[in-house]
Design a protein around this motif. Structure first.
Motif, PDB file in Angstrom:
ATOM      1  N   PHE A 136       0.871  -1.179   0.000  1.00 35.16           N
ATOM      2  CA  PHE A 136       0.000   0.000   0.000  1.00 35.16           C
ATOM      3  C   PHE A 136       0.907   1.229   0.000  1.00 35.16           C
ATOM      4  CE2 PHE A 136      -2.049  -3.458   2.204  1.00 35.16           C
ATOM      5  CZ  PHE A 136      -3.331  -3.484   1.680  1.00 35.16           C
ATOM      6  N   GLN A 137       0.692   2.141  -0.916  1.00 39.86           N
ATOM      7  CA  GLN A 137       1.525   3.335  -1.050  1.00 39.86           C
ATOM      8  C   GLN A 137       0.673   4.581  -0.847  1.00 39.86           C
ATOM      9  OE1 GLN A 137       4.901   3.270  -1.786  1.00 39.86           O
ATOM     10  NE2 GLN A 137       5.033   5.485  -1.563  1.00 39.86           N
ATOM     11  N   VAL A 138       0.960   5.303   0.245  1.00 35.73           N
ATOM     12  CA  VAL A 138       0.234   6.542   0.549  1.00 35.73           C
ATOM     13  C   VAL A 138       1.120   7.712   0.145  1.00 35.73           C
ATOM     14  CG1 VAL A 138      -0.989   7.871   2.300  1.00 35.73           C
ATOM     15  CG2 VAL A 138      -0.887   5.369   2.488  1.00 35.73           C
ATOM     16  N   ALA A 139       0.826   8.316  -0.998  1.00 35.29           N
ATOM     17  CA  ALA A 139       1.646   9.412  -1.526  1.00 35.29           C
ATOM     18  C   ALA A 139       1.378  10.707  -0.771  1.00 35.29           C
ATOM     19  CB  ALA A 139       1.351   9.608  -3.013  1.00 35.29           C
ATOM     20  N   PHE A 221      -6.661  -1.767   7.466  1.00 36.97           N
ATOM     21  CA  PHE A 221      -6.826  -2.354   6.136  1.00 36.97           C
ATOM     22  C   PHE A 221      -7.904  -1.620   5.341  1.00 36.97           C
ATOM     23  CE2 PHE A 221      -8.808  -5.543   3.286  1.00 36.97           C
ATOM     24  CZ  PHE A 221      -7.703  -5.839   2.488  1.00 36.97           C
ATOM     25  N   LYS A 222      -8.972  -1.270   5.996  1.00 31.83           N
ATOM     26  CA  LYS A 222     -10.059  -0.545   5.341  1.00 31.83           C
ATOM     27  C   LYS A 222      -9.585   0.820   4.846  1.00 31.83           C
ATOM     28  CE  LYS A 222     -14.765   1.167   6.139  1.00 31.83           C
ATOM     29  NZ  LYS A 222     -15.854   1.326   7.153  1.00 31.83           N
ATOM     30  N   VAL A 223      -8.795   1.500   5.662  1.00 30.59           N
ATOM     31  CA  VAL A 223      -8.273   2.822   5.289  1.00 30.59           C
ATOM     32  C   VAL A 223      -7.280   2.718   4.140  1.00 30.59           C
ATOM     33  CG1 VAL A 223      -6.795   4.710   6.086  1.00 30.59           C
ATOM     34  CG2 VAL A 223      -8.632   3.873   7.548  1.00 30.59           C
ATOM     35  N   LEU A 224      -6.424   1.694   4.168  1.00 30.31           N
ATOM     36  CA  LEU A 224      -5.376   1.560   3.173  1.00 30.31           C
ATOM     37  C   LEU A 224      -5.829   0.928   1.848  1.00 30.31           C
ATOM     38  CD1 LEU A 224      -2.236   0.464   5.247  1.00 30.31           C
ATOM     39  CD2 LEU A 224      -2.714   2.691   4.237  1.00 30.31           C
ATOM     40  N   ASN A 225      -6.964   0.294   1.851  1.00 29.61           N
ATOM     41  CA  ASN A 225      -7.430  -0.415   0.647  1.00 29.61           C
ATOM     42  C   ASN A 225      -7.404   0.443  -0.611  1.00 29.61           C
ATOM     43  OD1 ASN A 225      -7.950  -2.997  -0.137  1.00 29.61           O
ATOM     44  ND2 ASN A 225     -10.149  -2.917   0.236  1.00 29.61           N
ATOM     45  N   PRO A 226      -7.832   1.719  -0.565  1.00 26.83           N
ATOM     46  CA  PRO A 226      -7.774   2.547  -1.780  1.00 26.83           C
ATOM     47  C   PRO A 226      -6.354   2.842  -2.247  1.00 26.83           C
ATOM     48  CG  PRO A 226      -9.264   3.506  -0.137  1.00 26.83           C
ATOM     49  CD  PRO A 226      -8.497   2.437   0.548  1.00 26.83           C
ATOM     50  N   PHE A 227      -5.378   2.605  -1.389  1.00 26.62           N
ATOM     51  CA  PHE A 227      -3.980   2.890  -1.731  1.00 26.62           C
ATOM     52  C   PHE A 227      -3.200   1.630  -2.119  1.00 26.62           C
ATOM     53  CE2 PHE A 227      -5.402   5.998   1.435  1.00 26.62           C
ATOM     54  CZ  PHE A 227      -5.192   7.185   0.736  1.00 26.62           C
ATOM     55  N   LYS A 228      -3.922   0.546  -2.338  1.00 26.83           N
ATOM     56  CA  LYS A 228      -3.262  -0.719  -2.711  1.00 26.83           C
ATOM     57  C   LYS A 228      -2.566  -0.570  -4.054  1.00 26.83           C
ATOM     58  CE  LYS A 228      -5.633  -4.493  -2.054  1.00 26.83           C
ATOM     59  NZ  LYS A 228      -6.635  -5.572  -2.277  1.00 26.83           N
ATOM     60  N   VAL A 229      -1.326  -1.063  -4.132  1.00 27.74           N
ATOM     61  CA  VAL A 229      -0.581  -1.025  -5.379  1.00 27.74           C
ATOM     62  C   VAL A 229      -1.027  -2.196  -6.240  1.00 27.74           C
ATOM     63  CG1 VAL A 229       1.721  -1.141  -6.436  1.00 27.74           C
ATOM     64  CG2 VAL A 229       1.395   0.064  -4.280  1.00 27.74           C
ATOM     65  N   ARG A 230      -1.636  -1.891  -7.356  1.00 27.55           N
ATOM     66  CA  ARG A 230      -2.209  -2.944  -8.207  1.00 27.55           C
ATOM     67  C   ARG A 230      -1.135  -3.645  -9.028  1.00 27.55           C
ATOM     68  NH1 ARG A 230      -6.928  -3.365  -5.589  1.00 27.55           N
ATOM     69  NH2 ARG A 230      -7.817  -1.292  -5.218  1.00 27.55           N
TER      70      ARG A 230
END
Length: 230
Positions: A136-139, A221-230
């Motif tokens: 997960f990458q939070v820019a 996990f819920k917070v980071l899900n949108p930042f998952k590296v596909r």
């Protein structure tokens, strides 16, 4: 009366040679002085070609890199009994937990930094245990997004402390106070994620124990899900 005849052209040539000679001495002195000054004040002389030019785009990219988090999982199951079987095999040696992902269950053994995740993944592989790393990458593209990454980092530090053998509980008051001190950016595309996460942290009990670990990991996990590296 005798007189001496002077050759004016010869004198001019000799004078020119003298001027050239002294000119060369002055130029050489300047060059040597410059080199010595660099050695004395800088310690060495750096060739110009070794100095990298400033690249504005690289500076911008470094600012936007942000924080990375790795989740190490040892299975992804639709049936709870299958997840339970794997968890029972691992729980004596690892801090296992479930992450609920829609209607499926992820069996996790670690959530945190890349360095620790890599070590653990290699150890699991050596023991013949299948595992997968999810990044997960939070820019740091705006204030709220950057703060989400910092909140996750602080939260994970508390949970890792709880996983230590001699630690029974950890107080959350300082973490809550710090979270509440963070400023909002209403223009951030992740403002709702930020507010929801902040609310979740404020709802934590004054002291959390190992019984709270799974719920906390699921919140992260819920917070980071949108930042998952596909």
């Amino acid at each position: 009366m005798k007189y001496t005849r002077y050759d004016l052209r010869r004198r001019k040539k000799e004078s020119s040679k003298i001027f050239v000679f002294f000119g060369m001495i002055i130029i050489t002195a300047v060059i040597v002085g410059t080199i010595l000054a660099k050695i004395i004040f800088n310690g060495n002389i750096v060739p110009k070609k070794s100095i990298a030019p400033i690249n504005n785009s690289s500076i911008q990219n470094s600012k936007e890199e942000g924080l990375s988090f790795i989740f190490v999982q040892c299975g992804f199951y639709a049936k709870k009994e299958n997840a339970e079987e794997v968890r029972n095999q691992l729980k004596e040696r690892y801090n296992t937990f479930y992450l609920i992902d829609n209607d499926k269950i992820r069996v996790g053994v670690y959530f945190g930094t890349a360095e620790e995740a890599d070590k653990l993944s290699k150890q699991l592989t050596t023991e013949g245990i299948n595992n997968l790393k999810i990044t997960f990458q939070v820019a740091k593209k705006d204030l709220c997004t950057s703060e989400i990454g910092e909140m996750v980092s602080g939260y994970l530090q508390i949970l890792h402390k709880l996983e230590e053998k001699d630690v029974k509980s950890v107080k959350t008051s300082e973490f809550k106070a710090w979270t509440n001190s963070l400023k909002e950016d209403s223009k951030s595309e992740n403002i709702e994620v930020f507010r929801e996460f902040k609310k979740n942290i404020n709802e934590l009990p004054e002291e959390i124990s190992r019984e709270n670990l799974e719920g906390c990991y699921n919140a992260i996990f819920k917070v980071l899900n949108p930042f998952k590296v596909r």
